[in-house]
Design a protein around this motif. Structure first.
Motif, short mmCIF file in Angstrom:
data_model
loop_
_atom_site.label_atom_id
_atom_site.label_comp_id
_atom_site.label_asym_id
_atom_site.label_seq_id
_atom_site.Cartn_x
_atom_site.Cartn_y
_atom_site.Cartn_z
N PHE A 44 0.84 -1.19 0.00
CA PHE A 44 0.00 0.00 0.00
C PHE A 44 0.87 1.24 0.00
N THR A 45 0.26 2.35 -0.46
CA THR A 45 0.94 3.63 -0.43
C THR A 45 0.03 4.66 0.21
N GLY A 46 0.63 5.64 0.88
CA GLY A 46 -0.14 6.68 1.53
C GLY A 46 -0.61 6.28 2.91
N LYS A 47 -1.39 7.18 3.52
CA LYS A 47 -1.92 6.96 4.86
C LYS A 47 -3.44 7.04 4.84
N SER A 48 -4.05 6.31 5.75
CA SER A 48 -5.49 6.37 5.92
C SER A 48 -5.82 7.41 6.98
N ASN A 49 -6.73 8.32 6.67
CA ASN A 49 -7.15 9.28 7.68
C ASN A 49 -8.52 9.83 7.34
N VAL A 50 -9.11 10.52 8.30
CA VAL A 50 -10.42 11.14 8.15
C VAL A 50 -10.31 12.59 8.56
N TRP A 51 -10.92 13.48 7.80
CA TRP A 51 -10.87 14.90 8.11
C TRP A 51 -11.59 15.17 9.43
N GLY A 52 -11.07 16.13 10.20
CA GLY A 52 -11.74 16.55 11.42
C GLY A 52 -10.75 16.97 12.49
N ASN A 53 -11.18 17.89 13.34
CA ASN A 53 -10.32 18.41 14.41
C ASN A 53 -10.43 17.61 15.70
N SER A 54 -11.41 16.73 15.78
CA SER A 54 -11.58 15.92 16.98
C SER A 54 -11.90 14.49 16.59
N GLN A 55 -11.66 13.60 17.52
CA GLN A 55 -11.94 12.20 17.25
C GLN A 55 -13.43 11.97 17.04
N THR A 57 -15.61 13.98 15.73
CA THR A 57 -15.96 14.42 14.38
C THR A 57 -15.55 13.37 13.36
N ARG A 58 -14.36 12.82 13.54
CA ARG A 58 -13.86 11.83 12.57
C ARG A 58 -14.70 10.56 12.59
N LEU A 59 -15.04 10.10 13.78
CA LEU A 59 -15.86 8.90 13.87
C LEU A 59 -17.25 9.14 13.30
N PHE A 60 -17.78 10.33 13.51
CA PHE A 60 -19.08 10.69 12.95
C PHE A 60 -19.05 10.64 11.42
N ILE A 61 -18.02 11.24 10.84
CA ILE A 61 -17.90 11.27 9.38
C ILE A 61 -17.69 9.87 8.82
N LEU A 62 -16.85 9.09 9.47
CA LEU A 62 -16.53 7.76 8.98
C LEU A 62 -17.75 6.85 8.96
N THR A 63 -18.65 7.00 9.91
CA THR A 63 -19.82 6.11 10.02
C THR A 63 -21.10 6.73 9.48
N LEU A 64 -21.01 7.92 8.90
CA LEU A 64 -22.21 8.64 8.47
C LEU A 64 -22.99 7.87 7.41
N THR A 65 -22.29 7.14 6.54
CA THR A 65 -22.97 6.39 5.49
C THR A 65 -24.00 5.43 6.07
N SER A 256 -17.00 9.75 1.64
CA SER A 256 -16.01 9.48 0.59
C SER A 256 -15.06 10.65 0.39
N MET A 257 -15.60 11.87 0.42
CA MET A 257 -14.76 13.05 0.18
C MET A 257 -13.85 13.38 1.35
N LEU A 258 -14.32 13.11 2.57
CA LEU A 258 -13.56 13.50 3.75
C LEU A 258 -12.74 12.36 4.34
N THR A 259 -12.71 11.24 3.65
CA THR A 259 -11.92 10.09 4.10
C THR A 259 -10.87 9.75 3.05
N ARG A 260 -9.68 9.44 3.50
CA ARG A 260 -8.61 9.04 2.58
C ARG A 260 -8.16 7.63 2.95
N GLU A 261 -8.16 6.77 1.96
CA GLU A 261 -7.72 5.39 2.15
C GLU A 261 -6.30 5.21 1.64
N GLN A 262 -5.64 4.19 2.14
CA GLN A 262 -4.40 3.76 1.51
C GLN A 262 -4.72 3.12 0.17
N VAL A 263 -3.84 3.31 -0.77
CA VAL A 263 -4.05 2.80 -2.14
C VAL A 263 -3.28 1.50 -2.32
N LEU A 264 -3.96 0.51 -2.83
CA LEU A 264 -3.32 -0.78 -3.10
C LEU A 264 -2.45 -0.66 -4.35
#
Length: 529
Positions: A44-55, A57-65, A256-264
């Protein structure tokens, strides 16, 4: 498996309580974990992360779907039965249509899991499938709502038959598409979050499920045609399908827009996905699951047995509760006085009761886990006792349905099931988690109160030693989905024998009572846990 019990595989012990505490800032830079046998050969390349200033917020965005998915699922549960009945289909036939739910889960999720595991898109492995799947969900919902207007496409059939064909095909496509989105949004949580945050992530997913249901049922209760002046459509179903489609696309888009995955990265060792590899992988999954199922430890075998009998009752409730309330209303008032949109009127009546059900469930989902893990009160009920009690409450509610004569009484029965539903979507998964940890040598008592903040931080090295967790949970999910097949065929037979014009919901009440008997068996087995 399918999200018919609206995302039931997301609860672990104490997630409701533990994820309420304050959190430290954390980087989601966990290396994505593959779920295919060949994971060790992938880079893999890159890092996985979610936009947000607090944990939070990030968990909310990640599970919003998940909230968008449950909104969509709620519309399907509330209105599809009534809609198909209005097209002239019998209840016995409709019950067979619902058999596509577990079939979609059994076929779609392993295949989508393998395909997404091997995806080398620069946008990541999961998000492309989530976006495409949500587009198909939206397309199928809109097609179902406008089936009558689209019926001339099948010009070689008469209008009524072509309308039914389009509507049923749309339900099938919705089932498969929802399973695609669900499989990938679940995998995204596992990929992005480190082991120490999996419980917190699942806790947020549980809340998104409850909120999605509550909003969906509440909007289903409102007269949307009147509120929107008909610009979304001339029926309640059309308005709800447009809103739920937009909600799903919006939630998937935000995640999808606020989450970044590692690329295979595709390497020489990267195995291409072919039809043969997909079939081999899927067969391998089920072979492993069934081999393990024959040698399950005694306590885990009892948990799985309880789930099999309990979920027979829950499937009949989830499929037919809205329709039953509508028929009780018609029996009480001698019909439905609604020009042009009888489906909308009956659906709104059912949605009103299901809104109360969702409120009760949401409250219980916070209160009961707290009571089971609290260190404040002297009395701390055993989780197995809570689960057994929930089965008994549900069974009594199902037995009472044959004697209900008013919408108020029917709403009270449905609301009481909200308590049992909250326990059903929490307790067995907590018990399974405890048993898996015990078998793998890392016991995690149900009564232990965990402070998640103690597990956070860049130096956290928490990892899971549960080598067979996926197999055990796969067996657990099959035990949940298998009774859906049994329920659909038994219900079809009951409706064939009992349904008739103006039966006032009595045929459905009989299927509920059969479910109540099955749940009593579950209560008896759970006493031995």
């Amino acid at each position: 498996m399918r999200a018919v019990a609206p995302d039931i595989d997301i609860q672990l012990c104490s997630v409701f309580v533990n994820s309420l505490v304050p959190h430290h800032h954390i980087e989601f830079d966990k290396k994505a974990q593959m779920h295919s046998p060949s994971s060790s050969n992938n880079m893999f390349t890159g890092k996985s992360n979610v936009w947000g200033n607090s944990q939070m917020t990030r968990l909310f965005i990640l599970t919003l779907t998940i909230a968008g998915l449950q909104f969509t699922w709620g519309v399907e549960m509330s209105y599809v039965n009534v809609y198909l009945l209005s097209l002239g289909m019998s209840k016995s036939t409709i019950s067979l249509v619902w058999a596509m739910g577990p079939l979609a889960g059994l076929v779609t999720q392993p295949v989508v899991g393998l395909l997404s595991d091997s995806c080398t898109s620069r946008y990541g492995r999961r998000r492309p499938f989530m976006v495409v799947g949500s587009l198909f969900v939206s397309l199928s919902l809109v097609t179902m709502a406008w089936a009558t207007e689209l019926s001339p496409i099948l010009f070689f059939l008469n209008k009524s038959i072509s309308t039914r064909v389009i509507a049923v095909f749309s339900v099938f496509l919705t089932d498969f598409s929802i399973n695609t989105v669900q499989a990938c949004c679940r995998a995204l949580i596992v990929d992005i979050l480190p082991a120490s945050l999996q419980q917190a992530g699942n806790g947020w997913a549980a809340r998104q499920t409850a909120v999605g249901h509550l909003i969906g049922y509440f909007l289903g209760f409102l007269n949307l045609v009147h509120i929107t002046n008909g610009w979304m459509g001339d029926t309640q179903l059309k308005c709800l399908c447009v809103i739920s489609s937009a909600a799903l696309l919006l939630t998937v888009g935000i995640t999808s827009m606020l989450t970044r995955e590692q690329v295979l990265v595709k390497t020489e060792q990267h195995e291409p996905v072919t039809l043969k590899s997909v079939l081999s992988h899927t067969c391998g999954i089920f072979t492993t699951i069934f081999k393990t199922a024959t040698t399950l430890p005694p306590r885990m075998k009892r948990i799985v047995s309880v789930q099999f009998f309990a979920w027979y009752g829950w499937f009949s409730f989830l499929y037919y509760s809205s329709t039953w309330i509508g028929e009780v209303y018609q029996r009480q008032h001698g019909g439905v006085d609604e020009d042009g949109d009888k489906v909308g009127k009956v659906g709104r009546i059912g949605s009103m009761s299901l809104t109360v059900f969702s409120v009760v469930s949401l409250i219980a989902s916070f209160v009961m886990p707290f009571l089971a893990t609290n260190t404040v009160f002297r009395y701390k009920p055993r989780l197995t006792s809570i689960w057994t009690g929930a089965h008994i409450v549900f069974s009594l509610a199902m037995f009472s349905t044959l004697y209900v004569g008013s919408v108020g009484a029917a709403t009270a029965v449905i609301a009481s099931c909200g308590y049992s539903w909250a326990i059903t979507t929490w307790a067995p998964f907590a018990l399974m988690g405890e048993e898996i940890h015990r078998l793998e040598g890392t016991p995690l008592p149900i009564s232990q109160e965990i402070n998640e903040t103690d597990q956070l931080g860049p130096n956290s090295s928490a990892t899971s030693d549960a080598k067979h967790t996926g197999v055990y949970l796969g067996i657990h999910n099959i035990a949940i989905s298998a009774p859906q097949f049994v329920c659909t065929f038994v219900s079809s037979f009951v409706f064939f024998l009992l349904e008739g014009e103006g039966d006032g919901g009595r045929a459905i009440a009989v299927t509920f009572q059969i479910g109540g008997v099955m749940t009593l068996i579950a209560a008896y087995i759970s006493r031995a846990l």
